[in-house]
Design an enzyme around this catalytic site. Structure first.
Site, mmCIF file in Angstrom:
data_model
loop_
_atom_site.group_PDB
_atom_site.id
_atom_site.type_symbol
_atom_site.label_atom_id
_atom_site.label_comp_id
_atom_site.label_asym_id
_atom_site.label_seq_id
_atom_site.Cartn_x
_atom_site.Cartn_y
_atom_site.Cartn_z
ATOM 1 C CB CYS A 121 2.022 -3.855 -2.856
ATOM 2 S SG CYS A 121 1.450 -1.939 -3.802
ATOM 3 C CD GLU A 147 7.090 -0.883 -1.741
ATOM 4 O OE1 GLU A 147 6.751 -1.917 -2.227
ATOM 5 O OE2 GLU A 147 7.211 -0.571 -0.784
#
Length: 352
Positions: free
Chosen positions: A322, A88
């Site tokens: 996250c 990501e």
């Protein structure tokens, strides 16, 4: 792929140092390799002929699989790597970008989605820079924070190689490159030696050693006082303050005792405390405190001599914690709960 391997390939095609920098600058800044000024169009013939294939290979290091925009102006990018793994990146407001340094993470922070799956592999330095090049194809990037998936200290050679390129050919100011870590002696040895010295962010999260060991179970056992001492030396050497990261978790690290501990550690230091209310993760039994409590904590720290910024977690409405987006794509989560141990002031971690 590592950047040094890319440099060796360019040299094999006849590139001199200026040619190398030109190709690397075009890549890191997301400029088409074929569009060069007359002054730059002096590359060796073999290199010019290899550029289309090279550009395709570099673009293949990081491709956009999906983009999820948030109301705050941030956007979470799910990035596919050449081997099919995903990481990501997050486009932040005000031209910032958060990048990943590993597929997964070995630290195992109990409140973090990425930490639940362990470490799968390291990212090469070129894969780290490729996230920046990909993002620059969407919008300007003037600041890069190494706060995505992974622990940068556990991939130190690749991360420092990426930082060196971004701080030179990539055109990003050194203090706008932010190396984030839970704390590792190797970081404090290596960062001062680099030609590009990034800003430093230290994940503190609590002033209590026992609680920190539970929240960050596989982080190096560095006492909070020693961590701050390391940070202070680096801050004074570089001339920009260390950022201390504190994920605010309701009932875990938002008490008045922690306020006293923060003041004891950071008052008078060349430091900024970033209070970040927890970004809720489906399947993890943690909650962010009330916004009013976060505001009160920031105000109390200010009054007691600690420069404090209260940050709204970017991308809260698009699975901004996250590892959330990747986990959603893969499926699966694990419940974790921290409860006070009666009469001890300590905390107990349950996983189920």
């Amino acid at each position: 792929m590592r950047i040094e391997q890319l440099r060796e390939h360019l040299r094999a095609l006849g590139a001199r140092p200026g040619h190398e920098q030109s190709v690397l600058r075009h890549w890191a800044c997301a400029l088409p390799q074929q569009r060069r000024s007359a002054r730059e169009d002096v590359l060796p013939l073999a290199l010019r002929e290899a550029l289309p294939a090279l550009e395709a290979e570099l673009q293949g290091l990081a491709r956009l699989r999906s983009e999820h925009s948030a109301e705050d102006g941030s956007a979470r990018l799910l990035v596919a790597l050449a081997d099919g793994q995903t990481v990501e990146s997050v486009l932040l407001p005000r031209d910032g970008l958060c990048v990943s340094t590993q597929v997964g993470c070995a630290v195992g922070c109990v409140f973090c989605m990425t930490g639940q799956g362990g470490l799968l592999r390291q990212l090469g330095s070129a894969e780290i820079v490729a996230q920046v090049a990909l993002a620059r194809g969407h919008r300007a990037v003037k600041k890069v924070v190494f706060m995505g998936m992974g622990e940068p200290a556990h991939n130190l050679d690749n991360v420092l190689e990426a930082i060196e390129l971004l701080g030179t050919a990539g055109g990003i100011g050194h203090k706008n490159l932010v190396f984030s870590t839970v704390g590792d002696e190797r970081v404090f040895e290596r960062l001062p030696q680099g030609a590009v010295k990034p800003a430093l962010a230290l994940s503190l999260h609590t002033t209590k050693p026992e609680l920190r060991a539970q929240l960050l179970p596989r982080a190096p056992r560095i006492a909070p006082e020693d961590l701050v001492a390391h940070g202070e030396r680096y801050a004074r050497a570089t001339g920009y303050p260390v950022q201390y990261q504190w994920t605010l978790i309701d009932g875990v690290n938002d008490g008045d005792d922690e306020l006293d501990g923060i003041v004891r550690l950071l008052a008078g230091r060349y430091a900024v405390m970033n209070l970040i209310p927890y970004n809720t993760v489906d399947g993890l039994a943690f909650q962010r405190p009330a916004w009013e409590r976060a505001v009160a904590m920031a105000g109390a720290l200010h009054r007691r001599g600690v420069l404090t910024k209260l940050r709204r977690s970017a991308g809260q409405d698009v699975e901004g914690g996250c590892g959330q987006l990747r986990a959603r794509a893969l499926g699966g989560a694990r419940w974790i709960k921290i409860e006070p141990v009666s009469g001890t002031g300590a905390h107990h971690v349950d996983q189920f």
